[in-house]
Design a protein around this motif. Structure first.
Motif, PDB file in Angstrom:
ATOM      1  N   GLU A 131       0.880  -1.260   0.000  1.00 24.84           N
ATOM      2  CA  GLU A 131      -0.084   0.013   0.058  1.00 24.84           C
ATOM      3  C   GLU A 131       0.816   1.217   0.035  1.00 24.84           C
ATOM      4  OE1 GLU A 131      -3.203   2.482   2.999  1.00 24.84           O
ATOM      5  OE2 GLU A 131      -2.685   0.286   3.379  1.00 24.84           O
ATOM      6  N   GLY A 132       0.648   2.255  -0.822  1.00 22.85           N
ATOM      7  CA  GLY A 132       1.211   3.438  -0.919  1.00 22.85           C
ATOM      8  C   GLY A 132       2.410   3.455  -1.768  1.00 22.85           C
ATOM      9  N   GLU A 133       2.795   2.308  -2.405  1.00 21.00           N
ATOM     10  CA  GLU A 133       3.935   2.375  -3.511  1.00 21.00           C
ATOM     11  C   GLU A 133       3.400   2.313  -4.701  1.00 21.00           C
ATOM     12  OE1 GLU A 133       6.842  -0.833  -2.309  1.00 21.00           O
ATOM     13  OE2 GLU A 133       7.047   0.011  -0.384  1.00 21.00           O
ATOM     14  N   LEU A 134       4.153   2.658  -5.647  1.00 21.84           N
ATOM     15  CA  LEU A 134       3.735   2.697  -7.134  1.00 21.84           C
ATOM     16  C   LEU A 134       4.559   1.683  -7.882  1.00 21.84           C
ATOM     17  CD1 LEU A 134       3.937   6.834  -7.606  1.00 21.84           C
ATOM     18  CD2 LEU A 134       1.754   5.286  -7.120  1.00 21.84           C
ATOM     19  N   PRO A 135       3.904   1.426  -9.025  1.00 24.01           N
ATOM     20  CA  PRO A 135       4.782   0.330  -9.942  1.00 24.01           C
ATOM     21  C   PRO A 135       6.159   0.836 -10.345  1.00 24.01           C
ATOM     22  CG  PRO A 135       2.261   0.605 -10.646  1.00 24.01           C
ATOM     23  CD  PRO A 135       2.443   1.584  -9.750  1.00 24.01           C
ATOM     24  N   ARG A 136       6.390   2.096 -10.499  1.00 23.04           N
ATOM     25  CA  ARG A 136       7.579   2.579 -10.803  1.00 23.04           C
ATOM     26  C   ARG A 136       8.683   2.315  -9.834  1.00 23.04           C
ATOM     27  NH1 ARG A 136       7.232   8.879 -11.912  1.00 23.04           N
ATOM     28  NH2 ARG A 136       5.237   8.181 -12.849  1.00 23.04           N
ATOM     29  N   GLN A 137       8.396   2.391  -8.417  1.00 22.13           N
ATOM     30  CA  GLN A 137       9.171   1.863  -7.479  1.00 22.13           C
ATOM     31  C   GLN A 137       9.707   0.364  -7.570  1.00 22.13           C
ATOM     32  OE1 GLN A 137       6.379   3.944  -4.564  1.00 22.13           O
ATOM     33  NE2 GLN A 137       7.971   3.858  -3.394  1.00 22.13           N
ATOM     34  N   HIS A 138       9.090  -0.252  -8.337  1.00 24.65           N
ATOM     35  CA  HIS A 138       9.362  -1.635  -8.435  1.00 24.65           C
ATOM     36  C   HIS A 138       9.528  -2.047 -10.035  1.00 24.65           C
ATOM     37  CE1 HIS A 138       7.894  -2.861  -4.453  1.00 24.65           C
ATOM     38  NE2 HIS A 138       7.191  -1.780  -4.693  1.00 24.65           N
ATOM     39  N   GLY A 139       9.857  -1.063 -10.749  1.00 19.81           N
ATOM     40  CA  GLY A 139      10.452  -1.117 -12.100  1.00 19.81           C
ATOM     41  C   GLY A 139       9.503  -1.632 -12.922  1.00 19.81           C
ATOM     42  N   VAL A 140       8.074  -1.485 -12.724  1.00 20.53           N
ATOM     43  CA  VAL A 140       7.214  -1.917 -13.922  1.00 20.53           C
ATOM     44  C   VAL A 140       6.304  -0.380 -14.501  1.00 20.53           C
ATOM     45  CG1 VAL A 140       4.928  -3.541 -13.742  1.00 20.53           C
ATOM     46  CG2 VAL A 140       6.749  -4.162 -12.292  1.00 20.53           C
ATOM     47  N   LEU A 141       6.236  -0.796 -15.599  1.00 12.49           N
ATOM     48  CA  LEU A 141       5.248   0.303 -16.060  1.00 12.49           C
ATOM     49  C   LEU A 141       4.078  -0.600 -16.822  1.00 12.49           C
ATOM     50  CD1 LEU A 141       4.585   3.069 -17.572  1.00 12.49           C
ATOM     51  CD2 LEU A 141       6.066   2.343 -19.300  1.00 12.49           C
ATOM     52  N   VAL A 142       2.989  -0.092 -16.610  1.00  5.38           N
ATOM     53  CA  VAL A 142       1.676  -0.588 -17.301  1.00  5.38           C
ATOM     54  C   VAL A 142       0.957   0.650 -18.142  1.00  5.38           C
ATOM     55  CG1 VAL A 142      -0.758  -1.163 -16.778  1.00  5.38           C
ATOM     56  CG2 VAL A 142       1.199  -1.991 -15.194  1.00  5.38           C
ATOM     57  N   GLN A 143       0.802   0.133 -19.256  1.00 10.03           N
ATOM     58  CA  GLN A 143       0.592   1.204 -20.458  1.00 10.03           C
ATOM     59  C   GLN A 143      -0.750   0.456 -21.264  1.00 10.03           C
ATOM     60  OE1 GLN A 143       0.205   4.535 -20.737  1.00 10.03           O
ATOM     61  NE2 GLN A 143       2.822   4.548 -21.457  1.00 10.03           N
ATOM     62  N   ASN A 144      -1.803   1.479 -21.395  1.00 15.37           N
ATOM     63  CA  ASN A 144      -2.828   0.865 -22.420  1.00 15.37           C
ATOM     64  C   ASN A 144      -2.371   0.552 -23.496  1.00 15.37           C
ATOM     65  OD1 ASN A 144      -5.260   2.093 -23.927  1.00 15.37           O
ATOM     66  ND2 ASN A 144      -6.093   0.838 -22.458  1.00 15.37           N
ATOM     67  N   VAL A 145      -3.047  -0.365 -24.097  1.00 13.48           N
ATOM     68  CA  VAL A 145      -2.501  -0.612 -25.560  1.00 13.48           C
ATOM     69  C   VAL A 145      -2.902   0.401 -26.584  1.00 13.48           C
ATOM     70  CG1 VAL A 145      -2.794  -3.188 -25.177  1.00 13.48           C
ATOM     71  CG2 VAL A 145      -4.709  -1.823 -25.989  1.00 13.48           C
ATOM     72  N   ALA A 146      -4.187   1.230 -26.515  1.00  9.91           N
ATOM     73  CA  ALA A 146      -4.276   2.359 -27.274  1.00  9.91           C
ATOM     74  C   ALA A 146      -3.323   3.549 -26.970  1.00  9.91           C
ATOM     75  CB  ALA A 146      -5.920   2.863 -27.204  1.00  9.91           C
ATOM     76  N   THR A 147      -3.197   3.707 -25.800  1.00  8.20           N
ATOM     77  CA  THR A 147      -2.008   4.627 -25.558  1.00  8.20           C
ATOM     78  C   THR A 147      -0.521   4.444 -26.554  1.00  8.20           C
ATOM     79  OG1 THR A 147      -2.795   4.984 -23.392  1.00  8.20           O
ATOM     80  CG2 THR A 147      -0.722   6.122 -23.732  1.00  8.20           C
ATOM     81  N   ALA A 148      -0.172   3.137 -26.324  1.00  9.22           N
ATOM     82  CA  ALA A 148       0.947   2.637 -27.023  1.00  9.22           C
ATOM     83  C   ALA A 148       0.929   2.913 -28.454  1.00  9.22           C
ATOM     84  CB  ALA A 148       1.079   1.163 -26.662  1.00  9.22           C
ATOM     85  N   VAL A 149      -0.249   2.613 -29.095  1.00  8.37           N
ATOM     86  CA  VAL A 149      -0.354   2.741 -30.544  1.00  8.37           C
ATOM     87  C   VAL A 149      -0.366   4.267 -30.946  1.00  8.37           C
ATOM     88  CG1 VAL A 149      -2.126   2.487 -32.502  1.00  8.37           C
ATOM     89  CG2 VAL A 149      -1.487   0.471 -31.021  1.00  8.37           C
ATOM     90  N   ALA A 150      -1.199   5.028 -29.970  1.00  6.39           N
ATOM     91  CA  ALA A 150      -1.156   6.463 -30.197  1.00  6.39           C
ATOM     92  C   ALA A 150       0.129   6.969 -30.071  1.00  6.39           C
ATOM     93  CB  ALA A 150      -2.178   7.135 -29.243  1.00  6.39           C
ATOM     94  N   ALA A 151       1.352   6.494 -29.129  1.00  4.87           N
ATOM     95  CA  ALA A 151       2.610   6.955 -29.234  1.00  4.87           C
ATOM     96  C   ALA A 151       3.267   6.380 -30.394  1.00  4.87           C
ATOM     97  CB  ALA A 151       3.346   5.968 -28.006  1.00  4.87           C
ATOM     98  N   LEU A 152       3.064   5.420 -31.065  1.00  7.82           N
ATOM     99  CA  LEU A 152       3.856   4.834 -32.119  1.00  7.82           C
ATOM    100  C   LEU A 152       3.446   5.809 -33.470  1.00  7.82           C
ATOM    101  CD1 LEU A 152       5.353   3.016 -34.025  1.00  7.82           C
ATOM    102  CD2 LEU A 152       3.381   1.728 -34.268  1.00  7.82           C
ATOM    103  N   ARG A 153       2.016   6.252 -33.597  1.00  2.91           N
ATOM    104  CA  ARG A 153       1.591   7.017 -34.344  1.00  2.91           C
ATOM    105  C   ARG A 153       2.186   8.547 -34.479  1.00  2.91           C
ATOM    106  NH1 ARG A 153      -4.604   4.660 -35.032  1.00  2.91           N
ATOM    107  NH2 ARG A 153      -3.969   2.669 -35.939  1.00  2.91           N
ATOM    108  N   ALA A 154       2.094   8.976 -33.412  1.00  3.49           N
ATOM    109  CA  ALA A 154       2.746  10.354 -33.004  1.00  3.49           C
ATOM    110  C   ALA A 154       4.375  10.476 -33.371  1.00  3.49           C
ATOM    111  CB  ALA A 154       2.606  10.804 -31.614  1.00  3.49           C
TER     112      ALA A 154
END
Length: 505
Positions: free
Chosen positions: A253-276
């Motif tokens: 509790e209170g800890e973020l994924p980044r503190q454990h070296g993990v990144l969760v990204q939505n699939v639509a965000t990933a495709v939007a990043a590629l197109r940008a």
């Protein structure tokens, strides 16, 4: 080997629209583009009323040094007004909107950004492009992609799980754009330094899974390594549940994924990043599911950001009920909209319409414990509710209030129809506001103390400088006085010697 699991959760009916492809929704006569579609501060308008704008032209820019994502025009036209209005962003009820009277549709693309090489462009330049293109999370709170990718990670999880009823936008994206998604995975993994990445889908997304396997094979990737199939159980797509199921990591509790070296990204965000990056496209549209019993039809559309909800509802056949609840999102975690004029934003994964619930007050808790059995965060919702009813803030915090993921699974199973998640959400918002004000007060205190210390240092330095100046002045005055005295003695000696010589003569 069985599918990866997480604690609690529910099996919910799918009610997914038939996989009939993705339709492009025609532009409405007027786009209501919100200047707040992301976590952070609202954008500041960079256009004026009456000004002509082109497709992809910036309408709002992030204030200097602030967290946010730029906002662009999805079509050419004229700015009719800049006015406040309700938004579909969770927890942010109102923001300024730029109203664009559509004139030139999608033909004017003078503001398209120069394409970049997804494989060879340095990570720093990619992050700059994502910020310039206004890419933010297309699920959840809309965290700006450039800021999220800036921290180094070891594992990237592309989240395609859509465990809420009706919602099928990510399934359609994976089914029809799996090749882009694999490219996007490599781009994002390179940007954040992740040595590994996986794509998480649900077992019921058969067409999307098949497309993902085919795209992985075409890219020379092993599906057994890159593809994780989750059970059709709500809330599989919640960040903490997903990380536990995929990586076996239970975040404290209170800890973020980044503190454990993990990144969760939505699939639509990933495709939007590629197109940008690859195509130079700022984020001006997204896939949106329309459905629910309050609409006559259902489907997945590519919708321009700023399209009013009623325009999409019309494409879905119109309203099927008079008294309904309109949500940006699914029935579990979707944001209730005040009316159908609210615009589609970057985080609007679905537009769903539901019958208005009967006006009946909740009954007293019977302490059945069903809510604890479905909580994916392993909380005790019954006890949390009791603490909040007693205004015991510290007791609620001790029971893990801030670990609640607001999935509303407890609401579904409560036989007393107590709106548990609404109470938890309000309490969490109040606690976040309290902590924000505490941080502000602490920052103000630190600034005051730093200023006081600086003024004391400056005063001490000035005092030393004044003392040194006085010493120098005194020394100089003494030196001048001594010089004058010596000069007088010398003059007196000369005068005395002259008289003696004159007398002798």
């Amino acid at each position: 080997m069985g599918l990866p699991r997480f604690p609690g959760g529910l099996s919910l009916p799918g009610w997914k629209p038939a996989a009939a492809g993705i339709a492009r929704l025609p532009l409405p006569p007027v786009l209501r583009v919100p200047l707040l579609q992301h976590a952070g501060l609202p954008c500041e308008p960079c256009v004026a009323v009456g000004e002509r704008v082109a497709r992809f032209q910036p309408l709002g820019r992030v204030p200097a040094g602030a967290l946010g994502a730029a906002v662009h025009s999805p079509a050419g036209g004229r700015v009719r007004a800049i006015e406040p209005g309700p938004t579909a962003l969770p927890g942010r009820p109102e923001a300024l909107h730029v109203l664009v009277e559509v004139e030139t549709g999608d033909t004017d693309e003078a503001w398209r950004l120069p394409p970049l090489d997804p494989l060879g462009t340095p990570a720093e330049a990619v992050l700059e492009r994502l910020a310039e293109a206004g890419v933010a999370g297309l699920g959840g709170a809309g965290f700006p992609a450039a800021d999220k990718l800036a921290a180094a990670r070891r594992l990237l999880i592309l989240n395609g799980a859509e465990c809420e009823p009706v919602v099928a936008s990510d399934a359609a994206l994976v089914q029809h754009h799996a090749g882009d998604l694999v490219q996007a995975a490599h781009l994002l993994a390179r940007c954040c330094g992740a040595g590994d990445w996986v794509l998480a889908l649900e077992a019921g997304m058969e067409a999307a899974i098949a497309a993902a396997r085919q795209a992985l094979a075409a890219a020379g990737e092993e599906a057994a390594r890159r593809l994780v199939v989750l059970p059709d159980r709500y809330p599989a797509g919640a960040e903490r549940s997903l990380i536990l199921a995929v990586a076996g990591l239970e975040l404290p509790e209170g800890e973020l994924p980044r503190q454990h070296g993990v990144l969760v990204q939505n699939v639509a965000t990933a495709v939007a990043a590629l197109r940008a990056v690859r195509d130079g496209e700022p984020l001006v549209s997204r896939l949106v599911t329309a459905g629910g019993p309050g609409l006559r039809g259902a489907g997945v559309w590519e919708v321009a950001i700023g399209t009013p909800a009623h325009w999409l509802a019309k494409a879905a056949g119109g309203w099927a009920l008079e008294a309904l609840v309109l949500r940006a999102g699914g029935p579990m975690m979707g944001t209730v909209l005040p009316d159908a004029e609210v615009a589609i934003g970057k985080t609007t994964i679905a537009l769903t319409a539901w019958p208005a619930p009967p006006a009946s007050p909740p009954r007293p808790c019977i302490r059945c414990g069903d809510c604890a059995g479905v909580c994916p965060a392993r909380l005790l919702p019954q006890q949390l509710h009791a603490r909040l009813q007693a205004r015991d803030r510290s007791g609620a915090l001790a029971l893990g209030l801030m670990a609640c993921v607001e999935c509303a699974a407890c609401d579904v199973v409560c036989p007393s129809a107590i709106p548990l998640s609404a109470g938890f959400r309000a309490a969490r918002e109040a606690e976040r506001e309290h902590r924000f004000r505490q941080r502000q007060a602490e920052a103000a205190k630190q600034r005051f103390e730093a200023r006081t210390a600086r003024l004391e240092r400056e005063a001490e330095a000035q005092a030393r400088a004044d003392a040194e100046d006085r010493t120098k002045r005194l020394s100089s005055a003494a030196a001048r006085a001594l010089a004058k005295a010596r000069a007088r003695r010398g003059d007196a000696g000369k005068d005395g010697g002259g008289d003696g010589r004159g007398g002798a003569a």
